[in-house]
Design a protein around this motif. Structure first.
Motif, PDB file in Angstrom:
ATOM      1  N   GLU A 239       0.845  -1.185   0.000  1.00 53.68           N
ATOM      2  CA  GLU A 239       0.000   0.000   0.000  1.00 53.68           C
ATOM      3  C   GLU A 239       0.884   1.239   0.000  1.00 53.68           C
ATOM      4  O   GLU A 239       1.857   1.293   0.756  1.00 53.68           O
ATOM      5  N   THR A 240       0.527   2.192  -0.831  1.00 52.62           N
ATOM      6  CA  THR A 240       1.216   3.480  -0.831  1.00 52.62           C
ATOM      7  C   THR A 240       0.326   4.455  -0.078  1.00 52.62           C
ATOM      8  O   THR A 240      -0.786   4.748  -0.518  1.00 52.62           O
ATOM      9  N   GLY A 241       0.801   4.924   1.074  1.00 52.41           N
ATOM     10  CA  GLY A 241      -0.004   5.802   1.910  1.00 52.41           C
ATOM     11  C   GLY A 241       0.680   7.134   2.140  1.00 52.41           C
ATOM     12  O   GLY A 241       1.888   7.191   2.379  1.00 52.41           O
ATOM     13  N   VAL A 242      -0.093   8.212   2.063  1.00 52.79           N
ATOM     14  CA  VAL A 242       0.416   9.560   2.295  1.00 52.79           C
ATOM     15  C   VAL A 242      -0.613  10.310   3.134  1.00 52.79           C
ATOM     16  O   VAL A 242      -1.821  10.199   2.903  1.00 52.79           O
TER      17      VAL A 242
ATOM     18  N   LYS B  86      -4.347   9.920   1.876  1.00 51.49           N
ATOM     19  CA  LYS B  86      -4.485   9.283   0.576  1.00 51.49           C
ATOM     20  C   LYS B  86      -3.854   7.884   0.628  1.00 51.49           C
ATOM     21  O   LYS B  86      -2.782   7.701   1.208  1.00 51.49           O
ATOM     22  N   LEU B  87      -4.518   6.940  -0.017  1.00 47.70           N
ATOM     23  CA  LEU B  87      -4.031   5.559   0.020  1.00 47.70           C
ATOM     24  C   LEU B  87      -4.272   4.893  -1.325  1.00 47.70           C
ATOM     25  O   LEU B  87      -5.365   4.990  -1.893  1.00 47.70           O
ATOM     26  N   TYR B  88      -3.249   4.218  -1.814  1.00 52.58           N
ATOM     27  CA  TYR B  88      -3.388   3.415  -3.026  1.00 52.58           C
ATOM     28  C   TYR B  88      -3.009   1.974  -2.691  1.00 52.58           C
ATOM     29  O   TYR B  88      -1.921   1.706  -2.188  1.00 52.58           O
TER      30      TYR B  88
ATOM     31  N   LYS C 276       3.403   5.660  -7.965  1.00 57.00           N
ATOM     32  CA  LYS C 276       2.243   6.243  -7.285  1.00 57.00           C
ATOM     33  C   LYS C 276       2.590   7.265  -6.202  1.00 57.00           C
ATOM     34  O   LYS C 276       1.751   8.112  -5.857  1.00 57.00           O
ATOM     35  N   LEU C 277       3.791   7.222  -5.641  1.00 64.69           N
ATOM     36  CA  LEU C 277       4.066   8.011  -4.441  1.00 64.69           C
ATOM     37  C   LEU C 277       3.997   9.527  -4.678  1.00 64.69           C
ATOM     38  O   LEU C 277       3.296  10.244  -3.951  1.00 64.69           O
ATOM     39  N   LEU C 278       4.700  10.034  -5.668  1.00 68.57           N
ATOM     40  CA  LEU C 278       4.708  11.487  -5.886  1.00 68.57           C
ATOM     41  C   LEU C 278       3.315  12.030  -6.251  1.00 68.57           C
ATOM     42  O   LEU C 278       2.910  13.076  -5.724  1.00 68.57           O
TER      43      LEU C 278
ATOM     44  N   SER D  67      13.762   7.241   0.298  1.00 67.25           N
ATOM     45  CA  SER D  67      14.490   8.095  -0.645  1.00 67.25           C
ATOM     46  C   SER D  67      13.692   9.350  -0.980  1.00 67.25           C
ATOM     47  O   SER D  67      14.236  10.467  -1.000  1.00 67.25           O
ATOM     48  N   VAL D  68      12.404   9.173  -1.246  1.00 67.46           N
ATOM     49  CA  VAL D  68      11.560  10.323  -1.575  1.00 67.46           C
ATOM     50  C   VAL D  68      11.436  11.244  -0.361  1.00 67.46           C
ATOM     51  O   VAL D  68      11.566  12.472  -0.473  1.00 67.46           O
ATOM     52  N   ALA D  69      11.202  10.659   0.808  1.00 68.48           N
ATOM     53  CA  ALA D  69      11.035  11.469   2.019  1.00 68.48           C
ATOM     54  C   ALA D  69      12.295  12.269   2.328  1.00 68.48           C
ATOM     55  O   ALA D  69      12.223  13.473   2.620  1.00 68.48           O
ATOM     56  N   ARG D  70      13.437  11.626   2.264  1.00 71.52           N
ATOM     57  CA  ARG D  70      14.680  12.311   2.618  1.00 71.52           C
ATOM     58  C   ARG D  70      15.039  13.368   1.576  1.00 71.52           C
ATOM     59  O   ARG D  70      15.578  14.426   1.910  1.00 71.52           O
ATOM     60  N   SER D  71      14.708  13.099   0.292  1.00 75.07           N
ATOM     61  CA  SER D  71      14.976  14.087  -0.759  1.00 75.07           C
ATOM     62  C   SER D  71      14.097  15.323  -0.587  1.00 75.07           C
ATOM     63  O   SER D  71      14.564  16.459  -0.717  1.00 75.07           O
TER      64      SER D  71
END
Length: 337
Positions: free
Chosen positions: A12-15, A28-30, A54-56, A93-97
């Motif tokens: 699950e991709t969750g934000v 948001k959840l995919y 899906k994350l961005l 990686s996305v979070a730290r960037s």
């Protein structure tokens, strides 16, 4: 403080965005269920690639829903582990960037701590201390919780977790992936008294769990039974009853051992209706309280990561730029706040 939370531990991709004063601002959840259904389980490489896709977009949607700009975010929380290493690396990686680009701190969150704190997203929230039953596809554990980060593992699964046993038994019954919820639905039309399944490790002291033997018992029962819808429903009923009874027995033991009257149940299996009803009945008899996350926060989600990350960021925790994922990470190794 306002925190962006990112969850990518498995399928699950969750934000989510959580504000210290305003609460949950967006979520948001995919789910990758359809992606993995043809394989009967999660394929790690496919999961990682789908998180990349899906994350961005989900982050953009969550930011828009909360009417936030990057300058409104004070910190970023992400699931650091445990989980699938490739999937974890996408989120970290996305979070730290983003944290580097937005000049805000980042913090890695323990996935099971996120689940454990998920009931805090609603009111009334459980007060410390309490006993937590964490039940999901990969984990079954009982934890004595004195405060955030102050965790003592009382018992855990020595082989298959409860959710894993649900999914594997569902597959034996010919149900689609993910099978746990489908097995529970099938059990609703089952009848009591046709099959008697064992309650594993309840005839000995201790609080550890073992569901591998129960899965094998189910496989042998299915193999010997007539292949008709009512028989399958009766087997599903007996299997679910055995898992629920086992969890209830262990929870009762943990509460008596600790002397506590407050129980939290979280993780994917906490959505099971029979388990909720049985634990509620037990806690009424014990004159105690039981707390659950709302249904949408039982499975993996970004809201629980944002909330847990907020607590750790407020306590001064920070993640270095060279952060790494931790696919294996004992819950009781966390720093208390």
């Amino acid at each position: 403080m306002r925190v962006l939370g990112i969850e990518t531990s498995c399928d699950e991709t969750g934000v989510a965005i959580y504000d210290e004063a305003l609460g949950l601002m967006s979520h948001k959840l995919y789910s990758q269920v359809k992606l993995h259904a043809d394989y009967g389980g999660v394929v790690p490489e496919l999961a990682s690639r789908d998180h990349v896709r899906k994350l961005l977009p989900l982050i953009n949607q969550a930011m828009a829903e909360a009417n936030c700009q990057p300058s409104d975010i004070n910190g970023i929380a992400f699931t650091k582990g445990p989980g699938l290493v490739g999937a974890l690396l996408v989120g970290s990686s996305v979070a730290r960037s983003l944290a580097y680009a937005w000049k805000v701190p980042a913090v890695g969150v323990h996935h099971m701590e996120g689940h454990l704190l998920a009931p805090m997203l609603d009111e009334p929230a459980p007060e410390f201390p309490f006993v937590a039953l964490l039940v999901s596809g990969g984990h079954s554990m009982l934890v004595s919780v004195k405060g955030i980060g102050s965790y003592e593992i009382l018992g855990e699964s020595v082989d298959d977790a409860a959710g894993e046993a649900f999914d594997k038994t569902a597959k034996l019954l010919g149900l689609d992936y993910p099978g746990g919820p489908l097995l529970a639905k099938l059990a609703d039309s089952g009848e009591a008294g046709h099959y008697q399944f064992p309650r594993p490790m309840t005839d000995r002291p201790g609080l550890d769990f073992s569901f591998s033997g129960l899965k094998t018992f189910a496989a042998n029962t299915i193999r010997a039974a007539n292949d008709d819808p009512q028989t399958r429903a009766n087997i599903a009923y007996a299997f679910q009853e055995a898992v629920v009874d086992t969890l209830v027995i262990k929870c009762r033991r943990a509460l008596k051992l600790t002397g506590l009257k407050r129980l939290v149940i979280a993780g994917g299996v906490s959505a099971n209706k029979q388990l909720r009803e049985s634990l509620q009945e037990m806690m009424v008899k014990m004159q105690g309280e039981v707390f659950y996350p709302r249904m949408e926060f039982c499975t993996d989600n970004g809201a629980m990561i944002a909330y847990a990350g907020l607590q750790r960021l407020c306590a001064g925790e920070r993640e270095p730029l060279s952060t790494k994922a931790q696919p294996r990470w004992p819950l009781d190794s966390l720093n208390p706040l």
